[in-house]
Design a protein around this motif. Structure first.
Motif, PDB file in Angstrom:
ATOM      1  N   UNK A 138       6.619  11.430   7.065  1.00  0.00           N
ATOM      2  CA  UNK A 138       7.880  11.949   6.535  1.00  0.00           C
ATOM      3  C   UNK A 138       8.872  10.890   6.090  1.00  0.00           C
ATOM      4  N   UNK A 139       8.700   9.627   6.548  1.00  0.00           N
ATOM      5  CA  UNK A 139       9.782   8.643   6.425  1.00  0.00           C
ATOM      6  C   UNK A 139      10.101   8.279   4.979  1.00  0.00           C
ATOM      7  N   UNK A 140       9.100   7.929   4.182  1.00  0.00           N
ATOM      8  CA  UNK A 140       9.363   7.516   2.804  1.00  0.00           C
ATOM      9  C   UNK A 140       9.873   8.695   1.986  1.00  0.00           C
TER      10      UNK A 140
ATOM     11  N   UNK B  84       8.213   3.109   4.799  1.00  0.00           N
ATOM     12  CA  UNK B  84       7.280   4.186   5.130  1.00  0.00           C
ATOM     13  C   UNK B  84       6.717   4.040   6.536  1.00  0.00           C
ATOM     14  N   UNK B  85       6.519   2.804   6.947  1.00  0.00           N
ATOM     15  CA  UNK B  85       5.882   2.562   8.246  1.00  0.00           C
ATOM     16  C   UNK B  85       6.871   2.514   9.402  1.00  0.00           C
TER      17      UNK B  85
ATOM     18  N   UNK C 270       7.525  -3.131  -3.671  1.00  0.00           N
ATOM     19  CA  UNK C 270       6.497  -2.307  -3.028  1.00  0.00           C
ATOM     20  C   UNK C 270       6.342  -2.658  -1.556  1.00  0.00           C
ATOM     21  N   UNK C 271       6.499  -3.937  -1.201  1.00  0.00           N
ATOM     22  CA  UNK C 271       6.412  -4.339   0.205  1.00  0.00           C
ATOM     23  C   UNK C 271       7.532  -3.714   1.022  1.00  0.00           C
ATOM     24  N   UNK C 272       8.739  -3.640   0.438  1.00  0.00           N
ATOM     25  CA  UNK C 272       9.860  -3.015   1.134  1.00  0.00           C
ATOM     26  C   UNK C 272       9.626  -1.515   1.300  1.00  0.00           C
ATOM     27  N   UNK C 273       9.057  -0.890   0.287  1.00  0.00           N
ATOM     28  CA  UNK C 273       8.754   0.538   0.373  1.00  0.00           C
ATOM     29  C   UNK C 273       7.739   0.801   1.480  1.00  0.00           C
TER      30      UNK C 273
END
Length: 542
Positions: free
Chosen positions: A140-142, A100-101, A93-96
């Motif tokens: 939009x990134x994730x 996203x950021x 989840x931290x990588x996700x």
């Protein structure tokens, strides 16, 4: 590389090209494209040629036992206790969140490599919850990265995770791709959950997908559809939805209750399709096993009686006989104690009525003729059904089995049947046939640690079925047993040792002991070695 890939990794001119070399998702064609290629345009189902995914070979290079599509998630989801991995979930989840950021390439690569693991169920729920609670902006990134994995990944783990991510993003734009992937049993569970997250009323989508799968995917979808209040879906659950190629017992209860079988059978008349499917559901409920069964079904008394009532004037198929015999056995064995009947909701009057219905149907005089008709069929299913009923009735049909075997010598199951029901004289006949047709030299190539019979090892499979019956005939078929001792397949060797053990030492000779000692000296599997040592240890022959 495609435009989507370019948009991820070439947006900034100052990006170091070393960060995009050796990307793990560039190894093979994408799974999405692969599955799309094998979808039958007429039925919307996946063709058999598309069952083996392109990542199968590199995933299972060193693995002897391979899981059927969806089986790993299905078995562990239904039968194993939850074994969540919060540390891994937190890392993922931290990588996700980082992706996203910041759209970080290194995070994408690290995440991808983690998603290659087979234990997705151990972390996917926790990871998704962490992501939701992180309050990130997925667009939009994730969304772009998840969509990229969905369409471009050549590996199943990242595809599954992408489906899960897009589901909680309510990514309706990707529903067609998610539905297409769900046509493969490996992804159906994830597609079902994603669709349920995307739509407030997902039943039509789930139903559409459920009609395109037959294994674990069907089980996952029907379990969700059993809560539907749609009449057409409820009707389908009763007539077709419970059927699957894993075990009907998984879905019999949820379809009987979710489809309201009690109400369906309350009609004055029912059609043949419902009569047939009701019998299959009842049989599965009585068989029990992996899910709720007849003991959990509050409407069992009513449903069994109404089924027998509707069947009484119409019973004429061997399938009917099998179901009624199953019901009869349940009534006599499972409900013979009045106190148990009372606890399970059966009153004496209804119990006696059900028994009388069953007795009448089983006594119909035409069942032996139906058996002989089935045994004359060229198709396997009617033949084996007729054999099952013949055994229930007490008919000796060995000659029919032998005739069929002679015309189909590579059918290992037929070798089993002729040995199962053989007298000593008949077993001698089978052994002589085996010696004439089986290439024993090609079978006895030496021990190995092979576990399963491939299509190229038909003769080994036939020998295995013969060996299973030889233990009942001491001294008969030693040449076959000796070949089994030298087979590369573990079960051939194991059962050959068991045959010698069952024969007893009074039937042993020096040749047998010598072959056992030679087998022990070169046996590569420890459990088989131990068995041989045990049998030799009980020997009084030098």
């Amino acid at each position: 590389m495609n435009r989507l890939y370019q948009s991820f990794f070439n947006r900034r001119n100052d990006r170091d090209e070393t960060t995009i070399q050796g990307l793990p998702w560039l190894t093979s064609p994408s799974i999405w494209l692969y599955i799309r290629k094998f979808i039958d345009p007429k039925t919307g189902r996946l063709k058999s040629d598309g069952q083996i995914l392109p990542d199968e070979e590199r995933r299972t290079t060193d693995i002897k036992m391979k899981w059927a599509a969806g089986a790993l998630d299905g078995v562990f989801g239904h039968h194993a206790e939850a074994n969540h991995d919060p540390v891994l979930a937190q890392k993922i989840s931290a990588l996700v969140v980082e992706i996203a950021n910041s759209d970080d390439d290194h995070a994408k690569i690290e995440l991808y490599k983690l998603l290659l693991r087979d234990d997705l169920l151990a972390y996917v729920d926790l990871a998704i919850k962490n992501i939701i609670h992180s309050d990130i902006q997925p667009f939009p990134l994730l969304f772009q990265f998840a969509s990229f994995l969905l369409h471009e990944s050549p590996d199943r783990g990242p595809v599954k995770f992408a489906i899960a991510l897009l589901g909680v993003m309510h990514a309706e734009a990707e529903v067609d791709a998610i539905m297409l992937l769900g046509c493969h049993e490996e992804f159906t569970l994830y597609s079902a959950v994603a669709i349920s997250n995307i739509f407030k009323k997902p039943d039509q989508y789930l139903w559409q997908l459920a009609q395109k799968v037959e294994g674990w995917g069907r089980i996952h979808l029907v379990e969700r559809l059993s809560r539907s209040d749609n009449y057409e879906i409820k009707n389908w659950l009763l007539r077709e939805g419970f059927r699957n190629n894993i075990m009907n017992e998984y879905l019999a209860y949820v379809c009987a209750t979710g489809g309201n079988l009690k109400e369906a059978l309350s009609a004055a008349e029912i059609d043949d399709q419902l009569l047939q499917s009701t019998g299959e559901i009842i049989e599965a409920l009585i068989n029990g096993g992996p899910a709720e069964d007849i003991e959990d079904y509050d409407d069992a008394q009513y449903v069994i009686n109404r089924y027998l009532y509707h069947l009484l004037p119409r019973a004429n198929l061997l399938e009917h006989y099998v179901v009624v015999q199953t019901i009869n056995k349940y009534l006599k064995d499972g409900l013979k104690n009045p106190l148990e009947r009372d606890e399970k909701g059966w009153d004496t009057e209804q119990y006696d009525l059900a028994l009388s219905y069953a007795k009448k149907i089983l006594a119909y005089p035409f069942w032996p003729d139906r058996v002989m008709e089935g045994l004359s069929s060229e198709k396997d299913a009617p033949f084996y059904l007729a054999d099952r009923v013949a055994r229930l009735i007490g008919m000796n049909v060995w000659e029919k089995h032998y005739e069929r075997l002679v015309s189909s010598l590579d059918n290992s199951q037929l070798w089993y049947y002729v040995m199962r029901d053989a007298t000593f004289t008949q077993a001698e006949q089978v052994v002589q046939l085996a010696l004439n047709v089986l290439p024993l030299d090609e079978i006895a190539t030496g021990p190995a640690d092979d576990l399963s019979f491939g299509s190229q090892y038909v003769s080994h499979a036939c020998l295995d079925k013969i060996l299973q019956g030889l233990g009942d005939f001491p001294g008969l078929g030693w040449e076959l047993v000796r070949a089994g001792l030298k087979s590369p397949f573990i079960h051939n060797r194991n059962i050959s040792v068991r045959v010698i053990e069952r024969w007893g030492q009074s039937y042993w000779n020096q040749d047998m002991v010598r072959e056992l000692n030679q087998a022990l000296a070169i046996e590569p599997v420890e459990k088989v070695r131990q068995l041989i040592q045990q049998v030799l240890g009980n020997s009084s022959l030098d």
